[in-house]
Structure formats: C-alpha cells, structure tokens
Write a protein that holds these residues in place. Structure first.
Motif, PDB file in Angstrom:
ATOM      1  N   TYR A   1       0.568  -1.073  -0.013  1.00  0.00           N
ATOM      2  CA  TYR A   1       0.119  -0.053   0.004  1.00  0.00           C
ATOM      3  C   TYR A   1       1.051   1.346   0.006  1.00  0.00           C
ATOM      4  CZ  TYR A   1      -3.681  -3.357   1.849  1.00  0.00           C
ATOM      5  OH  TYR A   1      -4.353  -4.372   2.109  1.00  0.00           O
ATOM      6  N   SER A   2       0.363   2.260  -0.658  1.00  0.00           N
ATOM      7  CA  SER A   2       1.000   3.625  -0.469  1.00  0.00           C
ATOM      8  C   SER A   2       0.750   4.219   0.812  1.00  0.00           C
ATOM      9  CB  SER A   2       0.738   4.463  -1.693  1.00  0.00           C
ATOM     10  OG  SER A   2       1.202   3.906  -2.629  1.00  0.00           O
ATOM     11  N   ASP A   3      -0.515   4.057   1.314  1.00  0.00           N
ATOM     12  CA  ASP A   3      -1.231   4.691   2.485  1.00  0.00           C
ATOM     13  C   ASP A   3      -2.225   3.709   3.107  1.00  0.00           C
ATOM     14  OD1 ASP A   3      -2.531   6.066   4.644  1.00  0.00           O
ATOM     15  OD2 ASP A   3      -3.169   7.600   3.084  1.00  0.00           O
ATOM     16  N   VAL A   4      -1.902   2.820   3.674  1.00  0.00           N
ATOM     17  CA  VAL A   4      -2.768   1.641   4.073  1.00  0.00           C
ATOM     18  C   VAL A   4      -4.076   2.262   4.852  1.00  0.00           C
ATOM     19  CG1 VAL A   4      -1.895   1.038   6.296  1.00  0.00           C
ATOM     20  CG2 VAL A   4      -3.108  -0.424   5.045  1.00  0.00           C
ATOM     21  N   VAL A   5      -3.914   3.286   5.636  1.00  0.00           N
ATOM     22  CA  VAL A   5      -5.205   3.771   6.394  1.00  0.00           C
ATOM     23  C   VAL A   5      -5.950   4.578   5.339  1.00  0.00           C
ATOM     24  CG1 VAL A   5      -6.106   5.418   8.029  1.00  0.00           C
ATOM     25  CG2 VAL A   5      -4.230   3.731   8.650  1.00  0.00           C
ATOM     26  N   GLY A   6      -5.360   5.315   4.503  1.00  0.00           N
ATOM     27  CA  GLY A   6      -6.359   6.227   3.576  1.00  0.00           C
ATOM     28  C   GLY A   6      -6.954   5.096   2.619  1.00  0.00           C
ATOM     29  N   GLU A   7      -6.082   4.393   2.037  1.00  0.00           N
ATOM     30  CA  GLU A   7      -6.474   3.352   0.820  1.00  0.00           C
ATOM     31  C   GLU A   7      -7.924   2.257   1.520  1.00  0.00           C
ATOM     32  OE1 GLU A   7      -3.752   1.318  -1.206  1.00  0.00           O
ATOM     33  OE2 GLU A   7      -2.314   2.927  -0.725  1.00  0.00           O
TER      34      GLU A   7
ATOM     35  N   SER B   1     -10.950   4.580   2.372  1.00  0.00           N
ATOM     36  CA  SER B   1     -11.415   5.039   1.257  1.00  0.00           C
ATOM     37  C   SER B   1     -12.312   4.073   0.528  1.00  0.00           C
ATOM     38  CB  SER B   1     -10.654   5.831   0.328  1.00  0.00           C
ATOM     39  OG  SER B   1     -11.245   6.148  -0.929  1.00  0.00           O
ATOM     40  N   PHE B   2     -11.802   2.839   0.583  1.00  0.00           N
ATOM     41  CA  PHE B   2     -12.385   1.659   0.017  1.00  0.00           C
ATOM     42  C   PHE B   2     -13.864   1.484   0.727  1.00  0.00           C
ATOM     43  CE2 PHE B   2     -13.629  -2.779   0.244  1.00  0.00           C
ATOM     44  CZ  PHE B   2     -13.674  -3.170  -0.907  1.00  0.00           C
ATOM     45  N   LEU B   3     -13.827   1.262   2.134  1.00  0.00           N
ATOM     46  CA  LEU B   3     -14.890   0.811   2.782  1.00  0.00           C
ATOM     47  C   LEU B   3     -16.141   2.058   2.692  1.00  0.00           C
ATOM     48  CD1 LEU B   3     -13.031  -0.371   6.232  1.00  0.00           C
ATOM     49  CD2 LEU B   3     -14.289  -1.810   4.425  1.00  0.00           C
ATOM     50  N   ARG B   4     -15.769   3.290   2.771  1.00  0.00           N
ATOM     51  CA  ARG B   4     -16.549   4.422   2.715  1.00  0.00           C
ATOM     52  C   ARG B   4     -17.414   4.463   1.209  1.00  0.00           C
ATOM     53  NH1 ARG B   4     -12.821   8.051   6.379  1.00  0.00           N
ATOM     54  NH2 ARG B   4     -13.635   7.392   8.618  1.00  0.00           N
ATOM     55  N   GLY B   5     -16.470   4.186   0.358  1.00  0.00           N
ATOM     56  CA  GLY B   5     -16.998   3.867  -0.862  1.00  0.00           C
ATOM     57  C   GLY B   5     -18.057   3.140  -1.233  1.00  0.00           C
TER      58      GLY B   5
ATOM     59  N   HIS C   1       0.858  -2.796   8.600  1.00  0.00           N
ATOM     60  CA  HIS C   1      -0.305  -2.387   7.974  1.00  0.00           C
ATOM     61  C   HIS C   1      -1.315  -2.688   9.030  1.00  0.00           C
ATOM     62  CE1 HIS C   1       1.319  -3.576   3.776  1.00  0.00           C
ATOM     63  NE2 HIS C   1       1.479  -2.154   4.002  1.00  0.00           N
ATOM     64  N   ASN C   2      -1.452  -3.649   9.688  1.00  0.00           N
ATOM     65  CA  ASN C   2      -2.552  -3.923  10.843  1.00  0.00           C
ATOM     66  C   ASN C   2      -2.185  -3.272  11.873  1.00  0.00           C
ATOM     67  OD1 ASN C   2      -3.423  -6.430   9.358  1.00  0.00           O
ATOM     68  ND2 ASN C   2      -1.823  -7.446   9.972  1.00  0.00           N
ATOM     69  N   LEU C   3      -1.200  -2.877  12.318  1.00  0.00           N
ATOM     70  CA  LEU C   3      -0.966  -1.894  13.448  1.00  0.00           C
ATOM     71  C   LEU C   3      -1.487  -0.460  12.924  1.00  0.00           C
ATOM     72  CD1 LEU C   3       2.428  -3.066  14.890  1.00  0.00           C
ATOM     73  CD2 LEU C   3       0.194  -3.358  15.853  1.00  0.00           C
ATOM     74  N   ALA C   4      -1.054   0.069  11.913  1.00  0.00           N
ATOM     75  CA  ALA C   4      -1.650   1.328  11.493  1.00  0.00           C
ATOM     76  C   ALA C   4      -3.111   1.192  11.372  1.00  0.00           C
ATOM     77  CB  ALA C   4      -0.901   1.448  10.216  1.00  0.00           C
ATOM     78  N   LEU C   5      -3.593   0.311  10.897  1.00  0.00           N
ATOM     79  CA  LEU C   5      -5.115   0.362  11.076  1.00  0.00           C
ATOM     80  C   LEU C   5      -5.909   0.042  12.429  1.00  0.00           C
ATOM     81  CD1 LEU C   5      -5.517  -2.021   7.901  1.00  0.00           C
ATOM     82  CD2 LEU C   5      -6.413   0.135   7.947  1.00  0.00           C
ATOM     83  N   LEU C   6      -5.316  -0.426  13.201  1.00  0.00           N
ATOM     84  CA  LEU C   6      -5.763  -0.637  14.581  1.00  0.00           C
ATOM     85  C   LEU C   6      -5.385   0.610  15.147  1.00  0.00           C
ATOM     86  CD1 LEU C   6      -4.370  -4.201  15.262  1.00  0.00           C
ATOM     87  CD2 LEU C   6      -6.575  -3.288  15.514  1.00  0.00           C
TER      88      LEU C   6
ATOM     89  N   VAL D   1      -8.529   3.209  14.246  1.00  0.00           N
ATOM     90  CA  VAL D   1     -10.021   2.754  14.248  1.00  0.00           C
ATOM     91  C   VAL D   1     -10.804   4.115  14.589  1.00  0.00           C
ATOM     92  CG1 VAL D   1     -11.386   1.501  15.745  1.00  0.00           C
ATOM     93  CG2 VAL D   1      -9.420   0.628  15.193  1.00  0.00           C
ATOM     94  N   GLY D   2     -10.415   4.921  15.389  1.00  0.00           N
ATOM     95  CA  GLY D   2     -10.903   6.246  15.648  1.00  0.00           C
ATOM     96  C   GLY D   2     -11.406   6.877  14.407  1.00  0.00           C
ATOM     97  N   ASP D   3     -10.563   7.068  13.362  1.00  0.00           N
ATOM     98  CA  ASP D   3     -10.916   7.801  12.308  1.00  0.00           C
ATOM     99  C   ASP D   3     -12.019   6.925  11.418  1.00  0.00           C
ATOM    100  OD1 ASP D   3     -10.240   9.726   9.896  1.00  0.00           O
ATOM    101  OD2 ASP D   3      -9.816   7.585   9.050  1.00  0.00           O
ATOM    102  N   LEU D   4     -12.082   5.727  11.428  1.00  0.00           N
ATOM    103  CA  LEU D   4     -13.122   5.142  10.872  1.00  0.00           C
ATOM    104  C   LEU D   4     -14.320   5.284  11.418  1.00  0.00           C
ATOM    105  CD1 LEU D   4     -13.522   3.157   8.362  1.00  0.00           C
ATOM    106  CD2 LEU D   4     -13.236   1.366   9.675  1.00  0.00           C
ATOM    107  N   THR D   5     -14.426   5.115  12.608  1.00  0.00           N
ATOM    108  CA  THR D   5     -15.475   5.322  13.521  1.00  0.00           C
ATOM    109  C   THR D   5     -16.225   6.642  13.551  1.00  0.00           C
ATOM    110  OG1 THR D   5     -14.520   5.614  15.683  1.00  0.00           O
ATOM    111  CG2 THR D   5     -14.836   3.336  15.234  1.00  0.00           C
TER     112      THR D   5
END
Length: 293
Positions: free
Chosen positions: A171-177, A180-184, A211-216, A219-223
């Motif tokens: 990924y270039s930006d795992v959190v952003g990608e 963005s996929f989920l919201r789209g 990648h997993n740690l970045a996403l964990l 979480v607050g951004d996604l929620t």
C-alpha cells in the motif's frame, strides 16, 4: 463522547431479534461495543477447525455464547485463513444451513460468513439476518441478494484473495486506502438498496504487521463516519508477531487487548472466538469508563 455512550444501529428489511419497527424497516440499536461470536462449521479454520462440524457441538457453543450476552453469531462454512482453498457452494450450505435453522428461534442475531451469493441467499431464507462478506460485496450478485432480501451486510477490505493475500501486500497509504474503499463501497451498496452496513478494515487480510498496526491505531478515524464499525482480529497472526504466541488457540489475551482498544476508539462490534469472555472484558472496561452497562 465516552465510547460507552455512543449509539449504533443496523436496519433490516424484515423482522429480526431485538428490533423496533421504523419507517425504513426494522432497526436494532445499541450503545457502546457489543460482541459478535465466531462459529466456524469448517474442518480447517486456522484456530478452531473441526470443533463445530457436529451440529450438537456447534449448538452448544452457540447457546453458551448467547447466554453470556453475545450480541450476534457469525456462522461460516468456508475457511478464509491465508492459503486456504475454496469449497463449493453445496459443501458450504451443508455446513451452515442446519446450524442456522436450529438457531432461528434462539432470539439472537445471525450472520452468515460467506463470499458466495448463492450461499448468502439460501442462508437468509433459512433464518440468517446479515451477510458478512470478506470480499466487500464486490460481486454485484451479492449486492442484489442483500438488497432484495433486506439483509444488512458487513463490508470487509481484503487485498487479493485468501489463497494469495499474504504474498507481499503493498500500500502507499494503508489507512487512507482501506478507509476510502470501505466508505466508497458503503455508499455504493446502500444506494443499490442494501438497508445498512458494517465496515471492517480486514485485519490480517492482505496486510503486513505494520499495515495491521496502522489500521488498529486508526480505528477512531473510521468510527467517525455514519456506519458502525466491526473489528475482527481474534487470534490472528498479528498477535503472534507482537507477542510470540505461535499457537492460535493461545492468543485470546492478545485478542482481548486489541478489541478493548477498538472498543475505546468507538467500534460498534468486535468479533471473537472467545466471545463470552469478551463480553465480560467489555463490562469491566465500561465500568472503568464510568458506565453501568
């Protein structure tokens, strides 16, 4: 806002346990974080393969979870562990339909964990309420099945597919990608008639430890968005890489830590093998946060 006071909801096009009738259909609401219990009716899942192949054993575990306060049961008949081989729809249906039918009267929300529209359709007819699709409803037929039946759906992010997803994920930006996929996808499937969705960033599905740690951590951004978030990291390899726990069945302590963190960041649901124990952990965490739930 204190995570224990955050309100979440899922809407369905048909009556489901714990729902109230609303103009949009039937809505289930809750506050704080609740638990989805994993029920794998497979011989080869990475942590508990074969444990619930027999109907009696699976029902006993399911009823223990419900008695412990588990909010939803996620029933799967095909392993999606890294490197797993697919099974045909008939085999998957033979594994999940008897369990769904037997649990239909248990006053519990039932999710079917499947990538196949034909399996989802039959599971919904048998009594399931939600479709948990690790491919993120990329198949238009899965969108149609959920929309026409009125089922809610869980949209998960996965790079690649189970057999190959851990072969050099990039990924270039795992959190952003991922976000963005989920919201789209959420906007697309709701526009196509699916009444409501859960969002799952897909910990361990085409991601490295970093990648997993970045996403964990994010979480607050996604929620912060309008759709409830499901976090599902139970017994995953990430815990082994952090804490040196090679045997998946020994990773429950790490699983509780990851999911308590996710709850504090606003996750609406957490998905675990040790589901009843997680209910207990959340009750204690909520009391420490000042809630009496």
């Amino acid at each position: 806002m204190n995570w224990t006071q955050r309100s979440h909801a899922l809407t369905f096009g048909f009556p489901v346990p714990h729902a109230e009738k609303v103009p949009e259909g039937y809505r289930v609401t809750w506050t704080g974080c609740r638990v989805m219990g994993i029920l794998n009716a497979t011989p080869d899942s990475f942590s508990d393969g074969g444990r619930h192949l027999g109907l009696d054993a699976a029902l006993a575990t399911a009823r223990q979870m419900v008695a412990a306060g588990v909010f939803m049961l996620d029933i799967g008949g095909e392993s999606t562990r890294p490197g797993s081989e697919p099974v045909d729809a008939a085999t998957e249906l033979d594994r999940v339909l008897p369990l769904i039918r037997a649990l239909k009267g248990e006053n519990a929300l039932l999710s079917v964990d499947t990538m196949k529209p034909e399996v989802a359709a039959e599971a919904l007819k048998a009594g399931a309420h939600l479709v948990n699709d690790v491919t993120g409803l990329r198949d238009p037929e899965m969108v149609r099945v959920c929309a026409e039946s009125g089922a809610a759906a869980c949209i998960m992010h996965m790079q690649g597919e189970p057999r190959t997803m851990q072969q050099q994920p990039t990924y270039s930006d795992v959190v952003g990608e991922v976000h963005s996929f989920l919201r789209g996808r959420a906007a697309e499937v709701k526009a196509a008639g699916v009444p409501s969705v859960l969002l799952d960033p897909g910990i361990g599905f085409g991601k490295t430890l970093e990648h997993n740690l970045a996403l964990l951590r994010a979480v607050g951004d996604l929620t912060c968005g309008p759709d409830p978030v499901l976090m599902a990291a139970s017994r995953k390899k990430t815990i082994d890489l952090i804490a040196d726990v090679p045997k998946a069945a020994d990773r429950d302590p790490g699983s509780f830590a990851l999911h308590l963190h996710s709850a504090r960041q606003g996750a609406a649901l957490v998905r675990l093998h040790a589901a009843g124990e997680m209910v207990q952990a959340l009750k204690v965490e909520a009391a420490l946060a000042g809630s009496s739930r």
